[in-house]
Design a protein around this motif. Structure first.
Motif, PDB file in Angstrom:
ATOM      1  N   ILE A  69       0.858  -1.189   0.000  1.00  0.00           N
ATOM      2  CA  ILE A  69       0.000   0.000   0.000  1.00  0.00           C
ATOM      3  C   ILE A  69       0.896   1.241   0.000  1.00  0.00           C
ATOM      4  O   ILE A  69       1.998   1.217   0.533  1.00  0.00           O
ATOM      5  CB  ILE A  69      -0.994   0.062   1.184  1.00  0.00           C
ATOM      6  N   CYS A  70       0.400   2.269  -0.612  1.00  0.00           N
ATOM      7  CA  CYS A  70       1.163   3.508  -0.674  1.00  0.00           C
ATOM      8  C   CYS A  70       1.367   4.023   0.748  1.00  0.00           C
ATOM      9  O   CYS A  70       0.387   4.171   1.500  1.00  0.00           O
ATOM     10  CB  CYS A  70       0.431   4.550  -1.521  1.00  0.00           C
ATOM     11  N   GLN A  71       2.624   4.300   1.103  1.00  0.00           N
ATOM     12  CA  GLN A  71       2.934   4.737   2.464  1.00  0.00           C
ATOM     13  C   GLN A  71       2.673   6.228   2.663  1.00  0.00           C
ATOM     14  O   GLN A  71       3.038   6.803   3.681  1.00  0.00           O
ATOM     15  CB  GLN A  71       4.388   4.388   2.802  1.00  0.00           C
ATOM     16  N   CYS A  72       2.046   6.836   1.677  1.00  0.00           N
ATOM     17  CA  CYS A  72       1.675   8.252   1.810  1.00  0.00           C
ATOM     18  C   CYS A  72       0.157   8.394   1.877  1.00  0.00           C
ATOM     19  O   CYS A  72      -0.373   9.040   2.762  1.00  0.00           O
ATOM     20  CB  CYS A  72       2.253   9.037   0.642  1.00  0.00           C
ATOM     21  N   CYS A  73      -0.565   7.748   0.928  1.00  0.00           N
ATOM     22  CA  CYS A  73      -2.026   7.932   0.897  1.00  0.00           C
ATOM     23  C   CYS A  73      -2.794   6.664   1.279  1.00  0.00           C
ATOM     24  O   CYS A  73      -4.002   6.715   1.468  1.00  0.00           O
ATOM     25  CB  CYS A  73      -2.478   8.415  -0.480  1.00  0.00           C
ATOM     26  N   GLY A  74      -2.120   5.523   1.354  1.00  0.00           N
ATOM     27  CA  GLY A  74      -2.775   4.303   1.816  1.00  0.00           C
ATOM     28  C   GLY A  74      -3.476   3.489   0.757  1.00  0.00           C
ATOM     29  O   GLY A  74      -4.107   2.479   1.068  1.00  0.00           O
ATOM     30  N   TYR A  94       5.413   3.807  -2.659  1.00  0.00           N
ATOM     31  CA  TYR A  94       4.457   4.879  -2.934  1.00  0.00           C
ATOM     32  C   TYR A  94       3.719   4.706  -4.256  1.00  0.00           C
ATOM     33  O   TYR A  94       4.225   4.069  -5.175  1.00  0.00           O
ATOM     34  CB  TYR A  94       5.182   6.234  -2.954  1.00  0.00           C
ATOM     35  N   CYS A  95       2.548   5.314  -4.336  1.00  0.00           N
ATOM     36  CA  CYS A  95       1.829   5.319  -5.605  1.00  0.00           C
ATOM     37  C   CYS A  95       2.351   6.461  -6.470  1.00  0.00           C
ATOM     38  O   CYS A  95       2.989   7.384  -5.977  1.00  0.00           O
ATOM     39  CB  CYS A  95       0.318   5.453  -5.374  1.00  0.00           C
ATOM     40  N   LYS A  96       2.044   6.367  -7.755  1.00  0.00           N
ATOM     41  CA  LYS A  96       2.595   7.362  -8.674  1.00  0.00           C
ATOM     42  C   LYS A  96       1.931   8.725  -8.550  1.00  0.00           C
ATOM     43  O   LYS A  96       2.410   9.695  -9.083  1.00  0.00           O
ATOM     44  CB  LYS A  96       2.519   6.848 -10.110  1.00  0.00           C
ATOM     45  N   TRP A  97       0.807   8.777  -7.823  1.00  0.00           N
ATOM     46  CA  TRP A  97       0.165  10.073  -7.621  1.00  0.00           C
ATOM     47  C   TRP A  97       0.747  10.819  -6.426  1.00  0.00           C
ATOM     48  O   TRP A  97       0.610  12.018  -6.320  1.00  0.00           O
ATOM     49  CB  TRP A  97      -1.355   9.890  -7.469  1.00  0.00           C
ATOM     50  N   CYS A  98       1.362  10.075  -5.505  1.00  0.00           N
ATOM     51  CA  CYS A  98       1.975  10.725  -4.335  1.00  0.00           C
ATOM     52  C   CYS A  98       3.441  11.044  -4.573  1.00  0.00           C
ATOM     53  O   CYS A  98       3.996  11.954  -3.961  1.00  0.00           O
ATOM     54  CB  CYS A  98       1.863   9.829  -3.102  1.00  0.00           C
ATOM     55  N   TYR A  99       4.080  10.262  -5.443  1.00  0.00           N
ATOM     56  CA  TYR A  99       5.517  10.400  -5.650  1.00  0.00           C
ATOM     57  C   TYR A  99       5.809  10.331  -7.137  1.00  0.00           C
ATOM     58  O   TYR A  99       5.578   9.310  -7.773  1.00  0.00           O
ATOM     59  CB  TYR A  99       6.228   9.276  -4.898  1.00  0.00           C
TER      60      TYR A  99
HETATM   61 ZN   LIG Z   1      -0.237   7.418  -2.646  1.00  0.00          ZN
END
Ligand SMILES: [Zn+2]
Length: 146
Positions: A69-74, A94-99
Protein backbone atom coordinates in the motif's frame (compact mmCIF):
# COMPACT_ATOMS: atom_id res chain seq x y z
CA UNK A 1 1.67 -17.81 -8.86
CA UNK A 2 5.10 -18.94 -7.84
CA UNK A 3 8.30 -17.12 -8.67
CA UNK A 4 9.51 -19.94 -10.92
CA UNK A 5 6.37 -19.75 -13.08
CA UNK A 6 6.42 -15.97 -13.16
CA UNK A 7 10.05 -15.78 -14.30
CA UNK A 8 9.39 -18.43 -16.93
CA UNK A 9 6.36 -16.54 -18.23
CA UNK A 10 8.07 -13.17 -18.27
CA UNK A 11 11.07 -14.63 -20.08
CA UNK A 12 9.10 -16.45 -22.77
CA UNK A 13 6.78 -13.48 -23.26
CA UNK A 14 9.84 -11.44 -24.20
CA UNK A 15 11.03 -14.22 -26.49
CA UNK A 16 14.24 -14.75 -24.55
CA UNK A 17 16.06 -18.06 -24.14
CA UNK A 18 17.43 -18.94 -20.69
CA UNK A 19 20.86 -18.14 -22.08
CA UNK A 20 19.79 -14.70 -23.32
CA UNK A 21 18.10 -13.81 -20.04
CA UNK A 22 21.18 -14.99 -18.14
CA UNK A 23 23.39 -12.65 -20.16
CA UNK A 24 21.13 -9.67 -19.59
CA UNK A 25 21.18 -10.02 -15.81
CA UNK A 26 24.77 -11.23 -15.47
CA UNK A 27 24.17 -14.75 -14.21
CA UNK A 28 24.79 -18.20 -15.71
CA UNK A 29 22.23 -20.10 -17.75
CA UNK A 30 22.22 -22.66 -14.95
CA UNK A 31 21.12 -19.98 -12.50
CA UNK A 32 18.11 -19.13 -14.69
CA UNK A 33 17.33 -22.82 -15.01
CA UNK A 34 17.40 -23.21 -11.22
CA UNK A 35 15.00 -20.26 -10.76
CA UNK A 36 12.58 -21.81 -13.21
CA UNK A 37 12.77 -25.16 -11.48
CA UNK A 38 12.10 -23.48 -8.18
CA UNK A 39 15.41 -24.56 -6.65
CA UNK A 40 16.52 -21.01 -5.94
CA UNK A 41 15.22 -17.45 -6.21
CA UNK A 42 17.23 -14.55 -7.63
CA UNK A 43 19.16 -12.45 -5.10
CA UNK A 44 18.24 -8.86 -4.36
CA UNK A 45 20.56 -7.30 -6.92
CA UNK A 46 19.37 -9.66 -9.64
CA UNK A 47 15.73 -9.02 -8.72
CA UNK A 48 16.34 -5.32 -9.34
CA UNK A 49 17.73 -6.09 -12.78
CA UNK A 50 14.84 -8.43 -13.59
CA UNK A 51 12.35 -5.81 -12.42
CA UNK A 52 13.89 -3.26 -14.76
CA UNK A 53 14.19 -5.67 -17.67
CA UNK A 54 10.63 -6.99 -17.44
CA UNK A 55 9.12 -3.73 -16.21
CA UNK A 56 7.29 -5.36 -13.31
CA UNK A 57 7.83 -4.82 -9.60
CA UNK A 58 10.00 -7.11 -7.49
CA UNK A 59 6.90 -7.95 -5.47
CA UNK A 60 5.25 -9.24 -8.63
CA UNK A 61 8.27 -11.38 -9.55
CA UNK A 62 8.16 -12.90 -6.07
CA UNK A 63 4.50 -13.86 -6.51
CA UNK A 64 3.11 -10.85 -4.60
CA UNK A 65 3.91 -12.05 -1.05
CA UNK A 66 3.31 -8.54 0.26
CA UNK A 67 0.16 -6.51 -0.08
CA UNK A 68 1.68 -3.21 -1.00
CA UNK A 69 0.00 0.00 0.00
CA UNK A 70 1.16 3.51 -0.67
CA UNK A 71 2.93 4.74 2.46
CA UNK A 72 1.68 8.25 1.81
CA UNK A 73 -2.03 7.93 0.90
CA UNK A 74 -2.78 4.30 1.82
CA UNK A 75 -4.07 3.08 -1.51
CA UNK A 76 -3.30 -0.51 -2.58
CA UNK A 77 -0.49 -0.68 -5.11
CA UNK A 78 -0.32 -2.60 -8.34
CA UNK A 79 2.38 -2.48 -10.98
CA UNK A 80 0.36 0.11 -12.90
CA UNK A 81 0.07 2.45 -9.92
CA UNK A 82 3.48 2.02 -8.24
CA UNK A 83 5.68 5.09 -8.41
CA UNK A 84 8.99 5.15 -10.21
CA UNK A 85 12.29 6.79 -9.57
CA UNK A 86 13.65 9.21 -12.15
CA UNK A 87 15.67 6.35 -13.72
CA UNK A 88 12.49 4.32 -14.26
CA UNK A 89 12.97 1.78 -11.47
CA UNK A 90 9.97 1.01 -9.28
CA UNK A 91 9.64 2.56 -5.84
CA UNK A 92 7.14 0.17 -4.29
CA UNK A 93 6.57 2.27 -1.18
CA UNK A 94 4.46 4.88 -2.93
CA UNK A 95 1.83 5.32 -5.60
CA UNK A 96 2.59 7.36 -8.67
CA UNK A 97 0.17 10.07 -7.62
CA UNK A 98 1.97 10.72 -4.33
CA UNK A 99 5.52 10.40 -5.65
CA UNK A 100 6.53 11.50 -9.14
CA UNK A 101 9.90 12.37 -10.70
CA UNK A 102 11.67 11.86 -7.40
CA UNK A 103 9.39 14.27 -5.56
CA UNK A 104 6.49 13.99 -3.16
CA UNK A 105 3.36 15.76 -4.30
CA UNK A 106 1.79 16.50 -0.92
CA UNK A 107 3.76 18.64 1.45
CA UNK A 108 1.45 18.20 4.41
CA UNK A 109 -1.04 15.78 5.87
CA UNK A 110 -3.74 18.46 5.66
CA UNK A 111 -3.16 18.99 1.97
CA UNK A 112 -3.40 15.26 1.26
CA UNK A 113 -6.44 14.87 3.52
CA UNK A 114 -8.33 17.63 1.72
CA UNK A 115 -7.51 16.11 -1.65
CA UNK A 116 -8.60 12.61 -0.59
CA UNK A 117 -11.78 13.79 1.13
CA UNK A 118 -12.80 15.35 -2.19
CA UNK A 119 -12.25 12.03 -3.90
CA UNK A 120 -13.55 9.41 -1.49
CA UNK A 121 -16.54 11.14 0.05
CA UNK A 122 -20.00 10.61 -1.40
CA UNK A 123 -23.61 10.42 -0.19
CA UNK A 124 -22.99 7.29 1.85
CA UNK A 125 -19.59 8.44 3.07
CA UNK A 126 -19.98 12.14 3.91
CA UNK A 127 -16.90 14.41 4.03
CA UNK A 128 -16.86 14.62 7.85
CA UNK A 129 -16.79 10.86 8.08
CA UNK A 130 -14.11 10.61 5.40
CA UNK A 131 -12.00 13.20 7.20
CA UNK A 132 -12.41 11.33 10.47
CA UNK A 133 -11.39 8.06 8.84
CA UNK A 134 -8.34 9.61 7.18
CA UNK A 135 -7.24 11.32 10.37
CA UNK A 136 -6.98 7.84 11.90
CA UNK A 137 -5.50 5.98 8.96
CA UNK A 138 -2.98 8.36 7.39
CA UNK A 139 -0.74 9.08 10.40
CA UNK A 140 -0.04 5.34 10.64
CA UNK A 141 1.65 5.33 7.23
CA UNK A 142 5.42 5.50 7.14
CA UNK A 143 5.64 8.75 5.18
CA UNK A 144 3.81 10.67 7.91
CA UNK A 145 5.55 9.19 10.90
CA UNK A 146 8.58 11.47 10.98
ZN1 LIG B 1 -0.24 7.42 -2.65
Amino acid sequence: METKTIIHELRTKQGLSQEELAEKVFVTRQAVSRWEKGDTVPNTETLKLLSKLFDVSINTILGSPRTLICQCCGMPLEDTSISREVDGTFNDEYCKWCYTDGKFIYSSLDELTEFLVGHISNEKFPPEQAREYLSQALPKLKHWQN
